[in-house]
Design an enzyme around this catalytic site. Sequence first.
Site, PDB file in Angstrom:
ATOM      1  N   SER A 181      -4.377  -7.723  -1.789  1.00 39.59           N
ATOM      2  CA  SER A 181      -4.664  -7.284  -0.305  1.00 39.59           C
ATOM      3  C   SER A 181      -5.284  -8.544   0.523  1.00 39.59           C
ATOM      4  O   SER A 181      -6.048  -9.096  -0.138  1.00 39.59           O
ATOM      5  CB  SER A 181      -5.812  -6.054  -0.311  1.00 39.59           C
ATOM      6  OG  SER A 181      -6.219  -5.935   0.796  1.00 39.59           O
ATOM      7  N   TYR A 239     -13.710  -2.933  -2.956  1.00 43.15           N
ATOM      8  CA  TYR A 239     -12.267  -2.988  -3.002  1.00 43.15           C
ATOM      9  C   TYR A 239     -11.640  -4.145  -3.051  1.00 43.15           C
ATOM     10  O   TYR A 239     -10.630  -4.590  -3.788  1.00 43.15           O
ATOM     11  CB  TYR A 239     -11.678  -2.152  -1.647  1.00 43.15           C
ATOM     12  CG  TYR A 239     -10.292  -2.188  -1.314  1.00 43.15           C
ATOM     13  CD1 TYR A 239      -9.326  -1.579  -2.137  1.00 43.15           C
ATOM     14  CD2 TYR A 239      -9.793  -3.020  -0.351  1.00 43.15           C
ATOM     15  CE1 TYR A 239      -7.911  -1.624  -2.162  1.00 43.15           C
ATOM     16  CE2 TYR A 239      -8.399  -3.176  -0.121  1.00 43.15           C
ATOM     17  CZ  TYR A 239      -7.655  -2.504  -1.073  1.00 43.15           C
ATOM     18  OH  TYR A 239      -6.138  -2.723  -0.730  1.00 43.15           O
TER      19      TYR A 239
HETATM   20  N1  LIG Z   1      -1.289   0.042   3.209  1.00 42.50           N
HETATM   21  C1  LIG Z   1      -2.191  -1.056   3.544  1.00 42.50           C
HETATM   22  O1  LIG Z   1      -2.250  -1.476   4.630  1.00 42.50           O
HETATM   23  C2  LIG Z   1      -2.292  -1.892   2.409  1.00 42.50           C
HETATM   24  C3  LIG Z   1      -3.034  -3.210   2.500  1.00 42.50           C
HETATM   25  C4  LIG Z   1      -3.357  -3.973   1.587  1.00 42.50           C
HETATM   26  C5  LIG Z   1      -3.045  -3.588   0.433  1.00 42.50           C
HETATM   27  N2  LIG Z   1      -2.425  -2.363   0.060  1.00 42.50           N
HETATM   28  C6  LIG Z   1      -2.572  -2.121  -1.405  1.00 42.50           C
HETATM   29  O2  LIG Z   1      -0.976  -1.530  -1.492  1.00 42.50           O
HETATM   30  C7  LIG Z   1      -0.817  -0.524  -2.515  1.00 42.50           C
HETATM   31  C8  LIG Z   1      -0.467   0.722  -1.857  1.00 42.50           C
HETATM   32  O3  LIG Z   1      -1.046   1.280  -0.834  1.00 42.50           O
HETATM   33  P1  LIG Z   1      -0.571   2.430   0.116  1.00 42.50           P
HETATM   34  O4  LIG Z   1      -0.852   2.103   1.434  1.00 42.50           O
HETATM   35  O5  LIG Z   1       0.744   2.819  -0.383  1.00 42.50           O
HETATM   36  O6  LIG Z   1      -1.731   3.254  -0.400  1.00 42.50           O
HETATM   37  P2  LIG Z   1      -1.437   4.928  -0.847  1.00 42.50           P
HETATM   38  O7  LIG Z   1      -2.896   5.274  -1.036  1.00 42.50           O
HETATM   39  O8  LIG Z   1      -0.703   5.755   0.223  1.00 42.50           O
HETATM   40  O9  LIG Z   1      -0.811   4.644  -2.293  1.00 42.50           O
HETATM   41  C9  LIG Z   1      -1.384   4.722  -3.353  1.00 42.50           C
HETATM   42  C10 LIG Z   1      -0.644   5.872  -4.377  1.00 42.50           C
HETATM   43  O10 LIG Z   1      -1.479   5.677  -5.601  1.00 42.50           O
HETATM   44  C11 LIG Z   1      -1.818   7.005  -6.204  1.00 42.50           C
HETATM   45  N3  LIG Z   1      -2.722   6.671  -7.006  1.00 42.50           N
HETATM   46  C12 LIG Z   1      -4.187   6.209  -6.893  1.00 42.50           C
HETATM   47  N4  LIG Z   1      -4.852   6.070  -7.922  1.00 42.50           N
HETATM   48  C13 LIG Z   1      -3.879   6.566  -8.864  1.00 42.50           C
HETATM   49  C14 LIG Z   1      -4.263   6.630 -10.297  1.00 42.50           C
HETATM   50  N5  LIG Z   1      -5.385   6.387 -10.920  1.00 42.50           N
HETATM   51  N6  LIG Z   1      -3.067   6.930 -11.089  1.00 42.50           N
HETATM   52  C15 LIG Z   1      -1.954   7.276 -10.379  1.00 42.50           C
HETATM   53  N7  LIG Z   1      -1.773   7.082  -9.173  1.00 42.50           N
HETATM   54  C16 LIG Z   1      -2.833   6.824  -8.408  1.00 42.50           C
HETATM   55  C17 LIG Z   1      -2.282   7.850  -4.883  1.00 42.50           C
HETATM   56  O11 LIG Z   1      -2.085   9.203  -5.259  1.00 42.50           O
HETATM   57  C18 LIG Z   1      -1.342   7.267  -3.747  1.00 42.50           C
HETATM   58  O12 LIG Z   1      -0.176   8.035  -3.552  1.00 42.50           O
HETATM   59  C19 LIG Z   1      -2.477  -0.325  -2.987  1.00 42.50           C
HETATM   60  O13 LIG Z   1      -2.694  -1.039  -4.160  1.00 42.50           O
HETATM   61  C20 LIG Z   1      -3.259  -0.945  -1.781  1.00 42.50           C
HETATM   62  O14 LIG Z   1      -4.537  -1.104  -2.194  1.00 42.50           O
HETATM   63  C21 LIG Z   1      -2.084  -1.371   0.798  1.00 42.50           C
END
Ligand SMILES: NC(=O)c1ccc[n+]([C@@H]2O[C@H](COP(=O)([O-])OP(=O)(O)OC[C@H]3O[C@@H](n4cnc5c(N)ncnc54)[C@H](O)[C@@H]3O)[C@@H](O)[C@H]2O)c1
Length: 361
Positions: A149, A174
């Site tokens: 991130s 985080y």
């Molecule tokens: N969306 C953003 O702006 C952004 C920015 C930087 C980093 N990220 C990273 O990208 C990745 C995806 O982000 P996103 O926006 O799709 O988030 P999101 O929360 O929509 O997706 C994450 C998914 O993982 C599942 N999950 C969480 N913990 C879990 C576990 N222990 N076991 C199984 N499933 C689990 C959740 O139910 C969710 O559906 C994450 O790692 C997030 O930290 C996202």
Amino acid sequence: MKEINLSGKTVFITGVAGFIGSNLALELLKTVPKITVVGLDNMNDYYDVNIKEWRLKEIEKLASEKSQCSYFCIKGDLADKETVDKIFAEYEPDIVVNLAAQAGVRYSITNPDSYIQSNLIGFYNVLEACRHSYDGGKKGVEHLVYASSSSVYGTNKKVPYSTEDRVDNPVSLYAATKKSNELMAHSYAKLYNIPSTGLRFFTVYGPAGRPDMAYFGFTNKLLHGEKIQIFNYGNCKRDFTYIDDIVEGVKRVMSKAPDRKNGEDGLPIPPYSIYNIGNNNPENLLDFVSILQEELIAAGVLPADYDFETHKELVPMQPGDVPVTYADTSGLERDFGFKPSTSLRDGLRAFAKWYKEFYGV
Ligand SMILES: NC(=O)c1ccc[n+]([C@@H]2O[C@H](COP(=O)([O-])OP(=O)(O)OC[C@H]3O[C@@H](n4cnc5c(N)ncnc54)[C@H](O)[C@@H]3O)[C@@H](O)[C@H]2O)c1
């Protein structure tokens, strides 16, 4: 770098019901012949589970039309080693994309446990499973791609943020877990020669996005006649990255893994890379809000005469937030010939249209 032809491969996506995971699964099923997508998600209620279910239905719908592709969705927890090991044993993934995580900066202040479970223990389970995928001389995992991130840059003053910058001062748990993922991946790449690429995403937005993120929360609040809070009095600059650009970037990255080679000591040089994926074009939060307002009116989510001024509150910075985040994407351009390019106008229009339809406003 080693080219990987995705067609016919088995790809394991963790967090498949999530915003990025679901869109990646759709893109792979849509564009890659004979692909097998195996998805894992624990469907936690950090935000509205209906959206996660909706995303899964979209994937199932598409998968049912693609007779040459396969899609398996498993409900389970990444922090449960047995679940992860079972998936690896049964499906033997060629490529692993770890997107499951407890996301959000602010939530980590009140709910640290889930970050340790999902982001550290969960990621450790993935690394261990990748390590053992080579047992008995098997080909095993060809490429591990995982989400990091932009928050790892902490209060970095130098912009644009470059993967060459030092990122040793996280300002939220985080961010600390994401930086830890990069360190853990590096040690596993060195010890077990697992080709791995970490992607630092910069504020991703779009249709069926995350309700905990500002643009989505603003929309909910404006619709319910509540006030929206604009942090740092609107003097925040973010690289807002449209979901399709992120997915395209992830797909390209999946198809080229860092090379496995040995150093002079005969031991593996870790096949390890990190890239930023952002727009390389920071937008002021107030401009972002103005475009969002216009597109919400155009989509019919809000009435044309909506009084935005009385629904805006300019407030100071939140702990753990940083005023400007903006990606240097030269690495991505150099190695994958790609740079996100969707305009805020187009991206927010797509979001507003989806919102109107999903909520039946
Ligand atoms: N969306 C953003 O702006 C952004 C920015 C930087 C980093 N990220 C990273 O990208 C990745 C995806 O982000 P996103 O926006 O799709 O988030 P999101 O929360 O929509 O997706 C994450 C998914 O993982 C599942 N999950 C969480 N913990 C879990 C576990 N222990 N076991 C199984 N499933 C689990 C959740 O139910 C969710 O559906 C994450 O790692 C997030 O930290 C996202």
